[in-house]
Design a protein around this motif. Structure first.
Motif, PDB file in Angstrom:
ATOM      1  N   ASN A 154      85.442  36.849  50.011  1.00 56.76           N
ATOM      2  CA  ASN A 154      85.838  38.090  50.694  1.00 56.76           C
ATOM      3  C   ASN A 154      86.767  37.776  51.862  1.00 56.76           C
ATOM      4  O   ASN A 154      86.390  37.033  52.765  1.00 56.76           O
ATOM      5  CB  ASN A 154      84.597  38.801  51.267  1.00 56.76           C
ATOM      6  CG  ASN A 154      83.950  39.709  50.255  1.00 56.76           C
ATOM      7  OD1 ASN A 154      84.492  39.911  49.176  1.00 56.76           O
ATOM      8  ND2 ASN A 154      82.798  40.247  50.586  1.00 56.76           N
ATOM      9  N   ASN A 209      83.576  51.835  57.229  1.00 58.05           N
ATOM     10  CA  ASN A 209      82.710  50.708  56.861  1.00 58.05           C
ATOM     11  C   ASN A 209      83.483  49.722  55.997  1.00 58.05           C
ATOM     12  O   ASN A 209      84.244  50.117  55.134  1.00 58.05           O
ATOM     13  CB  ASN A 209      81.484  51.207  56.088  1.00 58.05           C
ATOM     14  CG  ASN A 209      80.485  51.856  57.022  1.00 58.05           C
ATOM     15  OD1 ASN A 209      80.405  51.475  58.199  1.00 58.05           O
ATOM     16  ND2 ASN A 209      79.749  52.827  56.521  1.00 58.05           N
ATOM     17  N   GLY A 210      83.295  48.458  56.298  1.00 59.51           N
ATOM     18  CA  GLY A 210      83.973  47.431  55.516  1.00 59.51           C
ATOM     19  C   GLY A 210      85.342  47.043  56.062  1.00 59.51           C
ATOM     20  O   GLY A 210      86.012  46.179  55.506  1.00 59.51           O
ATOM     21  N   ALA A 211      85.760  47.667  57.168  1.00 64.99           N
ATOM     22  CA  ALA A 211      87.091  47.403  57.734  1.00 64.99           C
ATOM     23  C   ALA A 211      87.212  45.994  58.302  1.00 64.99           C
ATOM     24  O   ALA A 211      88.310  45.449  58.394  1.00 64.99           O
ATOM     25  CB  ALA A 211      87.414  48.426  58.825  1.00 64.99           C
ATOM     26  N   GLY A 212      86.073  45.425  58.725  1.00 64.81           N
ATOM     27  CA  GLY A 212      86.104  44.075  59.304  1.00 64.81           C
ATOM     28  C   GLY A 212      85.709  44.045  60.777  1.00 64.81           C
ATOM     29  O   GLY A 212      85.826  43.004  61.435  1.00 64.81           O
ATOM     30  N   LYS A 213      85.218  45.178  61.279  1.00 63.87           N
ATOM     31  CA  LYS A 213      84.881  45.272  62.711  1.00 63.87           C
ATOM     32  C   LYS A 213      83.774  44.281  63.095  1.00 63.87           C
ATOM     33  O   LYS A 213      83.906  43.537  64.059  1.00 63.87           O
ATOM     34  CB  LYS A 213      84.447  46.705  63.072  1.00 63.87           C
ATOM     35  CG  LYS A 213      85.451  47.769  62.706  1.00 63.87           C
ATOM     36  CD  LYS A 213      84.991  49.157  63.104  1.00 63.87           C
ATOM     37  CE  LYS A 213      83.715  49.644  62.435  1.00 63.87           C
ATOM     38  NZ  LYS A 213      83.810  49.816  60.972  1.00 63.87           N
ATOM     39  N   SER A 214      82.680  44.303  62.332  1.00 59.61           N
ATOM     40  CA  SER A 214      81.550  43.417  62.675  1.00 59.61           C
ATOM     41  C   SER A 214      81.948  41.955  62.563  1.00 59.61           C
ATOM     42  O   SER A 214      81.523  41.127  63.369  1.00 59.61           O
ATOM     43  CB  SER A 214      80.350  43.685  61.766  1.00 59.61           C
ATOM     44  OG  SER A 214      79.962  45.016  61.900  1.00 59.61           O
ATOM     45  N   THR A 215      82.751  41.648  61.561  1.00 63.00           N
ATOM     46  CA  THR A 215      83.234  40.269  61.397  1.00 63.00           C
ATOM     47  C   THR A 215      83.985  39.847  62.652  1.00 63.00           C
ATOM     48  O   THR A 215      83.732  38.772  63.210  1.00 63.00           O
ATOM     49  CB  THR A 215      84.149  40.178  60.154  1.00 63.00           C
ATOM     50  OG1 THR A 215      83.410  40.616  59.009  1.00 63.00           O
ATOM     51  CG2 THR A 215      84.647  38.766  59.936  1.00 63.00           C
ATOM     52  N   ASN A 250      82.028  33.628  49.747  1.00 62.28           N
ATOM     53  CA  ASN A 250      82.148  34.244  48.412  1.00 62.28           C
ATOM     54  C   ASN A 250      83.574  34.715  48.103  1.00 62.28           C
ATOM     55  O   ASN A 250      83.812  35.369  47.090  1.00 62.28           O
ATOM     56  CB  ASN A 250      81.169  35.422  48.287  1.00 62.28           C
ATOM     57  CG  ASN A 250      81.566  36.598  49.160  1.00 62.28           C
ATOM     58  OD1 ASN A 250      82.491  36.510  49.971  1.00 62.28           O
ATOM     59  ND2 ASN A 250      80.879  37.709  49.002  1.00 62.28           N
ATOM     60  N   ARG A 277      81.572  39.403  65.599  1.00 64.81           N
ATOM     61  CA  ARG A 277      80.764  38.169  65.493  1.00 64.81           C
ATOM     62  C   ARG A 277      81.599  36.944  65.853  1.00 64.81           C
ATOM     63  O   ARG A 277      81.092  36.000  66.445  1.00 64.81           O
ATOM     64  CB  ARG A 277      80.155  38.039  64.092  1.00 64.81           C
ATOM     65  CG  ARG A 277      78.997  39.011  63.861  1.00 64.81           C
ATOM     66  CD  ARG A 277      78.131  38.571  62.694  1.00 64.81           C
ATOM     67  NE  ARG A 277      78.819  38.686  61.427  1.00 64.81           N
ATOM     68  CZ  ARG A 277      78.729  39.727  60.607  1.00 64.81           C
ATOM     69  NH1 ARG A 277      77.940  40.734  60.910  1.00 64.81           N
ATOM     70  NH2 ARG A 277      79.394  39.755  59.477  1.00 64.81           N
ATOM     71  N   TYR A 325      85.031  34.769  53.787  1.00 67.77           N
ATOM     72  CA  TYR A 325      83.619  34.410  53.598  1.00 67.77           C
ATOM     73  C   TYR A 325      83.494  33.455  52.403  1.00 67.77           C
ATOM     74  O   TYR A 325      84.377  33.426  51.535  1.00 67.77           O
ATOM     75  CB  TYR A 325      82.770  35.663  53.373  1.00 67.77           C
ATOM     76  CG  TYR A 325      82.483  36.426  54.649  1.00 67.77           C
ATOM     77  CD1 TYR A 325      81.552  35.943  55.568  1.00 67.77           C
ATOM     78  CD2 TYR A 325      83.141  37.617  54.949  1.00 67.77           C
ATOM     79  CE1 TYR A 325      81.277  36.626  56.750  1.00 67.77           C
ATOM     80  CE2 TYR A 325      82.870  38.310  56.132  1.00 67.77           C
ATOM     81  CZ  TYR A 325      81.942  37.810  57.025  1.00 67.77           C
ATOM     82  OH  TYR A 325      81.678  38.479  58.190  1.00 67.77           O
ATOM     83  N   ALA A 371      87.866  39.061  54.879  1.00 68.58           N
ATOM     84  CA  ALA A 371      87.458  40.161  55.777  1.00 68.58           C
ATOM     85  C   ALA A 371      88.453  40.420  56.901  1.00 68.58           C
ATOM     86  O   ALA A 371      88.596  41.558  57.348  1.00 68.58           O
ATOM     87  CB  ALA A 371      86.079  39.878  56.363  1.00 68.58           C
TER      88      ALA A 371
HETATM   89  P1  ADP Z   1      82.675  46.708  59.238  1.00 70.79           P
HETATM   90  O1  ADP Z   1      81.895  46.136  60.380  1.00 70.79           O
HETATM   91  O2  ADP Z   1      83.978  47.307  59.661  1.00 70.79           O
HETATM   92  O3  ADP Z   1      81.867  47.643  58.408  1.00 70.79           O
HETATM   93  P2  ADP Z   1      82.417  44.060  58.075  1.00 70.79           P
HETATM   94  O4  ADP Z   1      83.013  43.089  59.027  1.00 70.79           O
HETATM   95  O5  ADP Z   1      80.934  44.172  58.046  1.00 70.79           O
HETATM   96  O6  ADP Z   1      83.100  45.488  58.288  1.00 70.79           O
HETATM   97  O7  ADP Z   1      82.900  43.682  56.599  1.00 70.79           O
HETATM   98  C1  ADP Z   1      84.248  43.391  56.278  1.00 70.79           C
HETATM   99  C2  ADP Z   1      84.322  42.893  54.832  1.00 70.79           C
HETATM  100  O8  ADP Z   1      83.666  41.617  54.745  1.00 70.79           O
HETATM  101  C3  ADP Z   1      83.629  43.791  53.830  1.00 70.79           C
HETATM  102  O9  ADP Z   1      84.367  43.753  52.636  1.00 70.79           O
HETATM  103  C4  ADP Z   1      82.270  43.149  53.656  1.00 70.79           C
HETATM  104  O10 ADP Z   1      81.752  43.415  52.379  1.00 70.79           O
HETATM  105  C5  ADP Z   1      82.607  41.679  53.826  1.00 70.79           C
HETATM  106  N1  ADP Z   1      81.466  40.900  54.395  1.00 70.79           N
HETATM  107  C6  ADP Z   1      80.816  41.138  55.557  1.00 70.79           C
HETATM  108  N2  ADP Z   1      79.857  40.217  55.781  1.00 70.79           N
HETATM  109  C7  ADP Z   1      79.912  39.353  54.708  1.00 70.79           C
HETATM  110  C8  ADP Z   1      79.187  38.172  54.335  1.00 70.79           C
HETATM  111  N3  ADP Z   1      78.209  37.686  55.103  1.00 70.79           N
HETATM  112  N4  ADP Z   1      79.534  37.567  53.160  1.00 70.79           N
HETATM  113  C9  ADP Z   1      80.520  38.048  52.391  1.00 70.79           C
HETATM  114  N5  ADP Z   1      81.235  39.154  52.677  1.00 70.79           N
HETATM  115  C10 ADP Z   1      80.953  39.808  53.827  1.00 70.79           C
END
Ligand code: ADP
Length: 297
Positions: free
Chosen positions: A16, A37-43, A14, A46, A12, A18
């Motif tokens: 991160n 939470n935070g594993a990277g699933k949503s990333t 910033n 998407r 990302y 992911a």
């Molecule tokens: P999960 O869906 O498994 O909870 P995410 O994919 O939401 O995991 O997040 C994976 C990592 O990326 C986390 O450390 C989260 O803080 C970071 N992250 C998610 N979205 C963003 C974003 N838009 N900008 C910066 N960091 C992000």
């Protein structure tokens, strides 16, 4: 394989990181993507639905390259995001009709038939005149699946499938997904709830910190935990001690004391007997032993 992911990275803006060199093969049928939470699933989700670009790596969906054929992939993909919202002004059937039009179903007669069939198969035909935002939580979730399915996709991605559903709706929703997957559709369930996966997925991956920590069947993951789950009978005084020493899965009142299930290599100092593991035990075992995530404070 329906989806093939190679050396995928997402950093990302910033900084991160992911997803870290992620490799994953997703076969047809129901696939569970489990992780805290935070594993990277949503990333990952998407990126798969082409809402976000990866930093590097390759994704292939039914032969289409995600970098070059986003449009083609979108056409064979349905997506139910976690925070799915309905437009207040639409009735249930109108909403589905709108989704069908968006996906390119231009013939109004065929569209009406498809909408009616879909309402029937997700059990919403009787409430089709109700405004979508007035449906119950479970009904909304089913309408969400209906909009993801209306254009007959080959892959459906469902983010946190059972969040906010009561137990009955949870089971109903899972069964609905199972039925859909039997028709040759690949369904990816991204979740941090173990129960969403154990009952329905033949294959799964456990994600942690942007990497795949386990890949295989739920049964294989459970097998790795055999001999590591224990049942301990303790007095009320000892309960606190056990809790401090081991990851506790459940605590059930038993006679004058407690029956406690823990996940650990061995139990010292308490009278323990082995207990057959389930996927929840296996998840906790991984969190503690392989990933060092368990905090017991
Ligand atoms: P999960 O869906 O498994 O909870 P995410 O994919 O939401 O995991 O997040 C994976 C990592 O990326 C986390 O450390 C989260 O803080 C970071 N992250 C998610 N979205 C963003 C974003 N838009 N900008 C910066 N960091 C992000």
């Amino acid at each position: 394989m329906s989806i093939s992911i190679k050396a995928l990275n997402k950093v990302y803006p910033n900084g991160n990181h992911a997803l870290k060199n992620l490799n994953l093969e997703i076969p047809t049928g129901m696939f569970g993507l489990l992780g805290p939470n935070g594993a990277g699933k949503s990333t990952l989700m998407r990126i798969l639905v082409a809402l976000m670009e990866p930093s590097s790596g390759e994704v292939n969906v039914f032969g289409y390259d995600l970098r070059k054929q986003r449009k083609e992939i979108r056409a064979i993909l349905g997506y139910l995001p976690q925070d799915f919202r309905f437009f207040a002004k639409y009735k249930t059937y109108e909403f589905l009709d709108y989704a069908a039009r968006l996906s390119g179903m231009n013939n109004s007669k065929l569209r009406k038939q498809a909408v009616d069939n879909m309402l029937e198969s997700v059990g919403l035909f009787d409430v089709r005149e109700r405004y979508a935002n007035k449906l119950s939580g479970g009904m909304k979730r089913r309408l969400g699946i209906a909009q993801a399915l209306i254009h007959n996709p080959k892959v459906i991605i469902v983010d946190e499938p059972t969040t906010g559903l009561d137990p009955e709706e949870r089971i109903r929703f899972r069964n609905l997904l199972s039925e859909v997957s039997e028709n040759g559709v690949t369904i990816i369930l991204s979740t941090h709830i173990v129960g969403d996966i154990s009952s329905s997925c033949k294959h799964m991956a456990l994600m942690n910190k942007g990497e795949v920590a386990f890949y295989g069947s739920p049964e294989e993951m459970i097998k790795r935990t055999e001999g590591k789950v224990w049942r301990i009978k303790v007095s009320a005084d000892e309960l606190h001690e056990v809790d401090k020493k081991y990851p506790v899965i459940s605590t059930i009142p038993s006679g004058t004391g407690w029956e406690v299930q823990v996940v650990t290599e061995e139990v010292v100092g308490f009278d323990a007997e082995p207990y057959p593991p389930n996927l929840e035990h296996a998840y906790v075992y991984y969190m503690e032993n392989e990933l060092n995530l368990w905090t017991n404070d």
